[in-house]
Design an enzyme around this catalytic site. Sequence first.
Site, PDB file in Angstrom:
ATOM      1  N   GLN A  60       0.683  -1.345  -0.156  1.00  0.00           N
ATOM      2  CA  GLN A  60       0.016   0.148   0.075  1.00  0.00           C
ATOM      3  C   GLN A  60       0.738   1.257  -0.024  1.00  0.00           C
ATOM      4  OE1 GLN A  60      -3.944  -0.264   1.684  1.00  0.00           O
ATOM      5  NE2 GLN A  60      -3.236   1.220   3.242  1.00  0.00           N
TER       6      GLN A  60
ATOM      7  N   GLU B 270      -3.095   9.712  -0.844  1.00  0.00           N
ATOM      8  CA  GLU B 270      -2.134  10.176   0.224  1.00  0.00           C
ATOM      9  C   GLU B 270      -1.226  11.204  -0.710  1.00  0.00           C
ATOM     10  OE1 GLU B 270      -1.006   7.290   2.888  1.00  0.00           O
ATOM     11  OE2 GLU B 270      -3.098   7.060   3.534  1.00  0.00           O
TER      12      GLU B 270
ATOM     13  N   ASP C 222       4.253   0.334   4.164  1.00  0.00           N
ATOM     14  CA  ASP C 222       3.121  -0.405   4.690  1.00  0.00           C
ATOM     15  C   ASP C 222       2.511  -1.201   3.875  1.00  0.00           C
ATOM     16  OD1 ASP C 222       0.477  -0.785   5.855  1.00  0.00           O
ATOM     17  OD2 ASP C 222      -0.418   1.457   5.550  1.00  0.00           O
TER      18      ASP C 222
ATOM     19  N   GLU D 123       5.327  -1.807   8.172  1.00  0.00           N
ATOM     20  CA  GLU D 123       3.924  -1.680   9.019  1.00  0.00           C
ATOM     21  C   GLU D 123       2.792  -2.791   8.547  1.00  0.00           C
ATOM     22  OE1 GLU D 123       0.245   1.336   8.693  1.00  0.00           O
ATOM     23  OE2 GLU D 123       2.144   2.133   8.641  1.00  0.00           O
TER      24      GLU D 123
ATOM     25  N   ASP E 104      -0.667  -1.469  12.993  1.00  0.00           N
ATOM     26  CA  ASP E 104      -1.715  -0.674  12.569  1.00  0.00           C
ATOM     27  C   ASP E 104      -3.102  -1.216  12.705  1.00  0.00           C
ATOM     28  OD1 ASP E 104      -3.657   1.329  11.521  1.00  0.00           O
ATOM     29  OD2 ASP E 104      -2.793   1.269   9.407  1.00  0.00           O
TER      30      ASP E 104
ATOM     31  N   LYS F 226      -3.658   6.204  15.338  1.00  0.00           N
ATOM     32  CA  LYS F 226      -4.651   7.009  14.600  1.00  0.00           C
ATOM     33  C   LYS F 226      -5.724   7.346  15.475  1.00  0.00           C
ATOM     34  CE  LYS F 226      -3.774   4.640  10.022  1.00  0.00           C
ATOM     35  NZ  LYS F 226      -4.010   3.475   9.221  1.00  0.00           N
TER      36      LYS F 226
ATOM     37  N   ARG G 147      -5.100   9.577   8.226  1.00  0.00           N
ATOM     38  CA  ARG G 147      -5.910   8.573   7.295  1.00  0.00           C
ATOM     39  C   ARG G 147      -6.094   8.949   5.764  1.00  0.00           C
ATOM     40  NH1 ARG G 147      -8.314   4.683  10.994  1.00  0.00           N
ATOM     41  NH2 ARG G 147      -8.052   3.410   9.148  1.00  0.00           N
ATOM     42  N   SER G 148      -6.242   7.887   5.043  1.00  0.00           N
ATOM     43  CA  SER G 148      -6.270   8.302   3.637  1.00  0.00           C
ATOM     44  C   SER G 148      -7.339   9.288   3.410  1.00  0.00           C
ATOM     45  CB  SER G 148      -6.585   6.882   2.724  1.00  0.00           C
ATOM     46  OG  SER G 148      -7.528   6.296   3.221  1.00  0.00           O
TER      47      SER G 148
ATOM     48  N   LYS H 137       3.405   9.967   9.947  1.00  0.00           N
ATOM     49  CA  LYS H 137       3.282   9.436   8.691  1.00  0.00           C
ATOM     50  C   LYS H 137       1.833  10.253   8.251  1.00  0.00           C
ATOM     51  CE  LYS H 137       1.105   5.656   7.153  1.00  0.00           C
ATOM     52  NZ  LYS H 137       0.854   4.014   7.184  1.00  0.00           N
TER      53      LYS H 137
END
Length: 436
Positions: A167, A209, A246, A291, A318, A343, A372-373, A394
């Site tokens: 990802q 992102e 990730d 991640e 995560d 998060k 977050r995205s 991040k």
Amino acid sequence: MAKIVKVIGREIIDSRGNPTVEAEVHLEGGFVGLAAAPSGASTGSREALELRDGDKSRFLGKGVLKAVAAVNNEIAQAIVGKDATNQAEIDQIMIDLDGTENKSNFGANAILAVSLANAKAAAASKGLPLYAYIAELNGTAGVYSMPLPMMNIINGGEHADNNVDIQEFMIQPVGAKTLREALRIGAEVFHNLAKVLKAKGMSTAVGDEGGFAPNLASNADALACIKEAVEKAGYVLGKDVTLAMDCASSEFYNKENGMYEMKGEGKSFTSQEFTHYLEELCKEYPIVSIEDGQDESDWEGFAYQTKVLGDRVQLVGDDLFVTNTKILKEGIEKGIANSILIKFNQIGSLTETLAAIKMAKDAGYTAVISHRSGETEDATIADLAVGTAAGQIKTGSMSRSDRIAKYNQLIRIEEALERAGTPAAFPGLKAVKGQA
């Protein structure tokens, strides 16, 4: 007493064109806090619930009017008249009123927006910047550090419409001496990566992102392109810039046969084979952080991965830990991973977020503060990273205003601390588990 006099909720739009919850908390004296909840694409199954309306006639079912109504009615009635500086009490009132384990009654998006807006209003009432107030809440008043950015410059998986399974491919500008220098290095590599991809005839369209989202022959190809970009920018890979990934492995894990199916490469791996696949990438490239290198439910696989890689690679949980102290505690006891991704909206309140960061640090785990995205212009995570001295953040690539908002807030904070004669340290690679 910083008395709450009014709470307002509204539906706003996030960076993916989906609705999200924004809250305002007003205090006596005219102090106001404003905050918005982010939203994820690849989500852990044990995250607190993001309440959506499900009304297909509005926003394809993604409206948040129910969550907004909870803010304007039940939550407002419960906290108006309370002292905003009692953050733990405000958060607990909302959690108790919701009455569910995963905040599914009001939605974590409703509770979080109010929780963060309350903290901002309280900080304003005390004449403090948010990062300083967060440090007070954290019991570490005056202790700050500037976080090392993990910049997601190639997007795959659920964050992009391409054939790349992993990802996020990230760079960490570890050779920098300050946050501002780190951002400059990151921007220079990002622009050089655009040139590298164009020269190969690849797309330079960006994902959720802000990273590029080209079709590549393999996941290793993404790392090769980044290596070329780092060198073109005049930096040394492994010295000035390190790499992080990730995997978001839960997105390509087949629960029926227990295999990790990387369709972009046409390869399948058992749990242990996938760890060794990652190990080989780490031998070829200076990857210092991975991640979600296993499925969130594959604790046996995570234990094996921690045994194989944990002494030299930061292994971040995560989907594995979802910012939840109960799950993190179990992971610590079982020696699973060595770092947690933080998060806000996975758990749904500032108080619970701070508890997760403290638990991780007390156990010798690192804490990586994350976006977050689906984001907004809200930059609270920048203040959280500095105020908890987390050391790592991040928050996307060097494009898209929803990502840059966080970086610009970090620039402001770094500058403010320097002007006050109390510059915050920038730990660089030392912030990464296993690299000190």
